[in-house]
Design an enzyme around this catalytic site. Structure first.
Site, PDB file in Angstrom:
ATOM      1  N   ASP A  84       0.797  -1.228   0.000  1.00 46.68           N
ATOM      2  CA  ASP A  84       0.000   0.000   0.000  1.00 46.68           C
ATOM      3  C   ASP A  84       0.825   1.271   0.000  1.00 46.68           C
ATOM      4  OD1 ASP A  84       0.707  -0.510   2.839  1.00 46.68           O
ATOM      5  OD2 ASP A  84      -0.506   1.286   3.186  1.00 46.68           O
ATOM      6  N   ASP A  87       5.699   0.371   3.238  1.00 48.93           N
ATOM      7  CA  ASP A  87       5.939  -0.854   3.987  1.00 48.93           C
ATOM      8  C   ASP A  87       5.706  -2.061   3.082  1.00 48.93           C
ATOM      9  OD1 ASP A  87       3.211  -0.832   3.705  1.00 48.93           O
ATOM     10  OD2 ASP A  87       2.770  -0.488   5.817  1.00 48.93           O
ATOM     11  N   TYR A 235      -5.599   0.754   9.133  1.00 49.03           N
ATOM     12  CA  TYR A 235      -6.700   1.104   8.237  1.00 49.03           C
ATOM     13  C   TYR A 235      -8.022   0.767   8.910  1.00 49.03           C
ATOM     14  CZ  TYR A 235      -3.367   2.112   4.575  1.00 49.03           C
ATOM     15  OH  TYR A 235      -2.352   2.672   3.832  1.00 49.03           O
ATOM     16  N   GLU A 452       5.868   9.792   3.039  1.00 52.23           N
ATOM     17  CA  GLU A 452       5.484   8.460   2.560  1.00 52.23           C
ATOM     18  C   GLU A 452       4.500   8.550   1.393  1.00 52.23           C
ATOM     19  OE1 GLU A 452       4.252   4.100   4.344  1.00 52.23           O
ATOM     20  OE2 GLU A 452       3.713   5.887   5.484  1.00 52.23           O
TER      21      GLU A 452
END
Length: 472
Positions: A84, A87, A235, A452
């Site tokens: 995603d 990571d 999430y 990120e």
């Protein structure tokens, strides 16, 4: 990496605040942007996020095969799909949302993508192939591969992963209408993309979308409750699962044209809270998307019974105009295109938002990302002369397998994480979280909210860039 308890990283609230403020100031000197180059790179980014066995036509050459045994602990094949963000976990909820938005970008703006259309379609299929695996067993959806806490305690390349690849699922006894609804939406939207390109694959996607939606609707509940320890606070669905059920029904209606989905939407509009606050749009909150998507039929003069959804969409549009104080996350240009085709404007009290104004707002946001901002910096890696060099991304920040064939262990990667040196591998097209509330950007890996990238930042941007590459 710290928990992902936010809808989007920092670029969207900062982006909207800054772009709306710019409208109140004298016109700044604006650079001429190469939207097609940005489009090409924004799609290429997804190849850097691939998990599994990479294909012969892989263009991001510093990546290699990874996570080839995903799903084996549960006796299923869950290889493929996307990581995603920075990571190495495969989170099904944001992956499905990414897929829906990529498909929507192609449906509405594919004609503007030129030679990049084939790459955008490949980006969708890389995800849908995985989602088909994750939904192959009736009454079950595999929603995550990888223990987030184990993964986040290490800084290692996906090719070297030795963290726990725990498999998480929802089923009849452990519902997840949110993630199942989003998965159904993704499969339905993608079925439209492949309708003429690969009819058999399109039918497979649509039939699976129907089955997954029925499961989501029959066994209602939030996956954040069923799998709280695994998915929260990363999430966690704080917005509820109701919007995903309507969102899925809207895409199934668009894909199938079946009356049952129209009736479901009308019947459940109030029950599933279609009119809830919609001043944001992201992987957790679909209200704005639902209302804009459904409103197209009203604007085209085909569905007066959806008029209330158009009113909701108008409210969303008004909420992003200058002078409105609601906190904002993202604005999509699709509605302005629908309005333009229908020769309509949005009434906002004493003001009126024309299609031209909405397109101008969207363009200023895109230009902000590409460098028209107080720092004069592009927030897309590889675009422009100045862009982020130290993004919070394991594969980008560690030496590639070609440069360093030996394994780099869990903690051995920490020195690269803490290094002030630029990342050795450019993740072209990656759009990072962006500046903080003070318009400062630290360009440092530990500042994950600013540095990120994520797939669900890039996915809606693909459609925006396609539109502006044809209408600069």
């Amino acid at each position: 990496m710290a928990p992902k308890s936010f809808s989007f990283p920092g670029i969207f609230p900062a982006l909207l605040a800054s772009s709306l403020a710019l409208l109140l100031l004298p016109t700044p000197i604006i650079a001429v942007h190469d939207y097609h180059d940005a489009l090409r790179k924004s799609i290429l980014f997804f190849e850097g996020q691939r998990s599994g066995k990479l294909p012969p036509d892989q263009r991001v050459k510093w990546r290699r095969d990874s996570a080839l045994r995903d799903g084996s602990t549960a006796g299923v094949d869950l290889t493929g799909g996307y990581y995603d963000a920075g990571d190495n976990v495969k989170f099904g909820f944001p992956m499905a949302f990414t897929t829906t938005l990529l498909a929507w970008s192609i449906i509405d703006f594919g004609r503007n993508m030129g030679p990049e259309l084939k790459n955008a379609v490949k980006a969708v299929k890389w995800s849908t192939d995985y989602l088909l695996k994750a939904t192959a067993k009736p009454g079950v959806v595999y929603v995550q591969v990888g223990d987030a806490y184990s993964d986040h305690s290490c800084w290692e390349r996906p090719e070297d992963m030795d963290t726990l690849r725990t498999v998480y699922k929802i089923d009849n006894a452990h519902p997840g209408s949110d993630v199942a609804g989003e998965t159904a939406a993704a499969l339905a939207a993608a079925s439209i993309v492949f309708r003429s390109r690969d009819p058999a694959y399109s039918r497979l996607l649509l039939n699976r979308a129907v089955r997954v939606f029925n499961f989501a609707d029959k066994h209602r509940g939030a996956y954040s409750s069923s799998l709280h320890a695994a998915v929260c606070p990363f999430y966690c669905d704080v917005n509820g699962y109701q919007d995903e059920l309507l969102w899925a029904a809207a895409w199934l209606h668009k894909a199938s044209r079946k009356r049952a989905y129209r009736e479901y939407i009308v019947k459940n509009e109030v029950v599933l809270r279609a009119g809830d606050t919609i001043n944001e749009f992201g992987w957790d909150n679909k209200h704005a998307g639902i209302n804009v998507l459904i409103s197209k039929e009203v604007l085209m003069g085909r569905a007066d019974y959806f008029e209330s959804f158009k009113q909701n969409a108008d409210g969303f549009i008004c909420s992003i105009l200058p002078g409105i104080t609601h906190p904002q996350v993202q604005y999509s240009p699709a509605y302005s295109n629908y309005l333009s085709h229908a020769n309509k404007a949005v009434p906002c009290g004493e003001r009126s938002a024309s299609p031209a104004l909405l397109k101008q707002l969207a363009k200023r946001q895109v230009n902000y990302i590409l460098g028209d901002n107080p720092l004069g910096m592009s927030y897309m890696v590889g675009y422009g002369s100045r862009f982020p060099q130290r993004i919070h991304h394991r594969g980008s920040s560690l030496p590639s397998v070609a440069a360093h064939p030996g394994r780099i262990g869990c903690k051995a990667g920490s020195r690269y994480y803490l290094s002030s040196s630029p990342n050795p591998n450019l993740l072209l097209g990656a759009v990072v979280g962006g500046p903080n509330v003070s318009d400062a950007f630290p360009d440092s890996r530990p500042y994950f909210q600013e540095s990120e990238p994520t797939t669900y930042i890039n996915a809606p941007l693909v459609g925006l860039l396609a539109f502006f590459s044809a209408h600069p």
